[in-house]
Design a protein around this motif. Sequence first.
Motif, short mmCIF file in Angstrom:
data_model
loop_
_atom_site.label_atom_id
_atom_site.label_comp_id
_atom_site.label_asym_id
_atom_site.label_seq_id
_atom_site.Cartn_x
_atom_site.Cartn_y
_atom_site.Cartn_z
N VAL A 4 137.76 92.94 53.38
CA VAL A 4 139.03 93.81 53.03
C VAL A 4 138.35 95.22 52.84
O VAL A 4 138.39 96.61 53.51
N ALA A 5 136.68 94.80 52.19
CA ALA A 5 136.11 96.15 52.71
C ALA A 5 135.24 95.94 54.29
O ALA A 5 135.22 97.57 54.33
N LEU A 6 135.42 95.68 54.64
CA LEU A 6 135.33 95.35 55.97
C LEU A 6 136.06 96.35 56.49
O LEU A 6 135.83 97.32 57.21
N ALA A 7 137.32 96.05 56.91
CA ALA A 7 138.48 95.87 57.18
C ALA A 7 138.31 98.23 56.28
O ALA A 7 138.10 98.99 57.36
N ALA A 8 137.87 98.82 55.78
CA ALA A 8 137.11 99.57 55.41
C ALA A 8 136.76 100.62 56.12
O ALA A 8 136.78 101.49 56.46
N LEU A 9 135.31 99.25 55.47
CA LEU A 9 134.63 100.30 56.63
C LEU A 9 134.67 100.90 58.05
O LEU A 9 134.59 101.63 58.73
N LEU A 10 135.56 99.69 59.12
CA LEU A 10 136.13 100.35 60.32
C LEU A 10 136.93 101.46 60.27
O LEU A 10 136.94 102.09 61.35
N TRP A 11 137.58 101.22 58.96
CA TRP A 11 138.78 102.99 59.10
C TRP A 11 137.87 104.01 59.12
O TRP A 11 138.21 105.08 59.65
N GLY A 12 136.84 103.90 58.47
CA GLY A 12 136.11 105.28 58.26
C GLY A 12 135.48 104.80 59.44
O GLY A 12 135.34 106.63 59.79
N LEU A 13 135.02 104.27 59.93
CA LEU A 13 133.83 104.56 61.06
C LEU A 13 135.25 105.11 62.29
O LEU A 13 134.46 105.82 63.22
N GLY A 14 136.17 104.73 62.15
CA GLY A 14 137.14 105.17 63.10
C GLY A 14 137.50 107.00 63.16
O GLY A 14 137.54 107.75 64.19
N GLY A 15 137.65 107.08 61.72
CA GLY A 15 137.65 108.26 61.61
C GLY A 15 136.74 109.06 62.18
O GLY A 15 136.49 110.80 62.73
N ALA A 16 135.42 108.97 62.20
CA ALA A 16 133.99 109.86 61.91
C ALA A 16 133.89 110.00 63.43
O ALA A 16 133.36 110.91 63.65
N LEU A 17 134.68 108.68 64.44
CA LEU A 17 134.55 108.87 65.89
C LEU A 17 135.33 109.42 66.58
O LEU A 17 135.42 110.49 67.11
N ALA A 18 136.20 109.45 65.88
CA ALA A 18 137.17 109.37 67.45
C ALA A 18 138.58 110.05 66.29
O ALA A 18 140.21 110.75 66.77
N GLY A 19 137.99 111.05 65.14
CA GLY A 19 139.61 111.15 64.29
C GLY A 19 140.00 112.53 64.69
O GLY A 19 141.71 113.56 64.50
N ARG A 20 139.06 113.48 65.51
CA ARG A 20 139.18 114.80 66.43
C ARG A 20 140.17 114.53 67.43
O ARG A 20 141.63 115.16 67.27
N PHE A 21 140.42 113.64 68.30
CA PHE A 21 140.97 112.99 68.63
C PHE A 21 142.13 112.99 68.69
O PHE A 21 143.79 113.30 68.97
N MET A 22 142.98 111.88 67.87
CA MET A 22 143.92 111.53 66.66
C MET A 22 144.53 112.67 66.49
O MET A 22 145.92 112.53 66.07
N ARG A 23 143.79 113.47 66.00
CA ARG A 23 144.88 115.06 65.09
C ARG A 23 145.01 115.31 66.46
O ARG A 23 146.24 116.36 66.26
N GLU A 24 144.89 115.40 67.21
CA GLU A 24 144.85 116.21 68.91
C GLU A 24 146.24 115.83 69.86
O GLU A 24 147.34 116.11 70.60
N ILE A 25 146.44 114.15 69.24
CA ILE A 25 147.75 114.01 69.77
C ILE A 25 148.63 114.01 68.82
O ILE A 25 148.67 113.41 67.60
N PRO A 26 149.92 114.21 69.79
CA PRO A 26 151.12 114.14 68.62
C PRO A 26 151.65 113.14 67.88
O PRO A 26 151.95 112.42 68.13
N PRO A 27 151.89 112.94 67.05
CA PRO A 27 152.18 111.42 66.22
C PRO A 27 153.49 111.28 67.30
O PRO A 27 153.61 109.71 66.45
N GLU A 28 154.35 111.77 67.44
CA GLU A 28 155.24 110.44 68.19
C GLU A 28 154.96 110.10 69.15
O GLU A 28 155.71 109.88 69.73
N VAL A 29 153.33 110.73 69.87
CA VAL A 29 153.11 109.63 70.93
C VAL A 29 151.77 108.71 70.07
O VAL A 29 151.56 107.71 71.59
#
Length: 270
Positions: A4-29
């Motif tokens: 579970v701790a490793l999963a949290a690390l990967l989720w955090g890494l994903g937010g740091a790497l691609a968070g800006r792009f994820m916020r630019e994509i509409p949720p319905e897509v």
Amino acid sequence: MIPVALAALLWGLGGALAGRFMREIPPEVLIPLRFLLSFLLLLPLLLRRPPAPKERPRLLQVGLALSGAQAFYYLAIHATTVATGLFLQYLAPALLTLYALLKGERLPERALWGVALALLGAYVLVVGREGLSGSPLGVAFGLFSATSFALYAAFSHGLKTPPLVALGVATGVGSLLALPFFLANLDRALALTPGHWGAVFYLVTLGTVVPFGLFLLGVRTLPARTATLVAMLEPLSGALFAWPLAGEPLRPEALLGGLMILLGVALNRR
């Protein structure tokens, strides 16, 4: 606890790497793409090792809960802010703790203090001086996300189905629910830039399949309340990764909040 701790690390890494792009994509897509591509990636394994019939009803519940957690989270961050949506989702361990107390379960006092300390740390780390913001509807989405995440962990506890097979069923349920929205927004999906598709690819692989598989592996034996609490390491890892990867300064209050989360998790160790 380690998966579970490793999963949290990967989720955090994903937010740091691609968070800006994820916020630019509409949720319905973004939501349908995340479920559909994850399901297609796991489908060969699901066909090779189908789950036992006796676990299929629970796996359906896991899929519905996961669908709610992801959909309401993205709706929350689009209606409020990322900080507000993330903090509200991590009310899940508090909801599970309250449920345990209402059932008459006797929890150690240190465990209760640990949950309170971790939540306060998450507020200091994620929200900080800006405070919670957003419309009442956005806050409601965040609370629905927390409830769904708590149910996802509770339904997943003790599953005998292999984690990736269980995740294949769960993402299949999410794909079916999200398919009408995907078809209605197919033109918007096709208009995504290469950068957006790179963020989606990361989100599907190292942001969904691997970390959610690790989470399901950990929650097989770890109580749901503890698993959701350990998952609160996500914002801490996100802040640490954002420092070298995105050039975001590491604020003193972020370190303080992260330390409080670590202490809260430590107080809830079995």
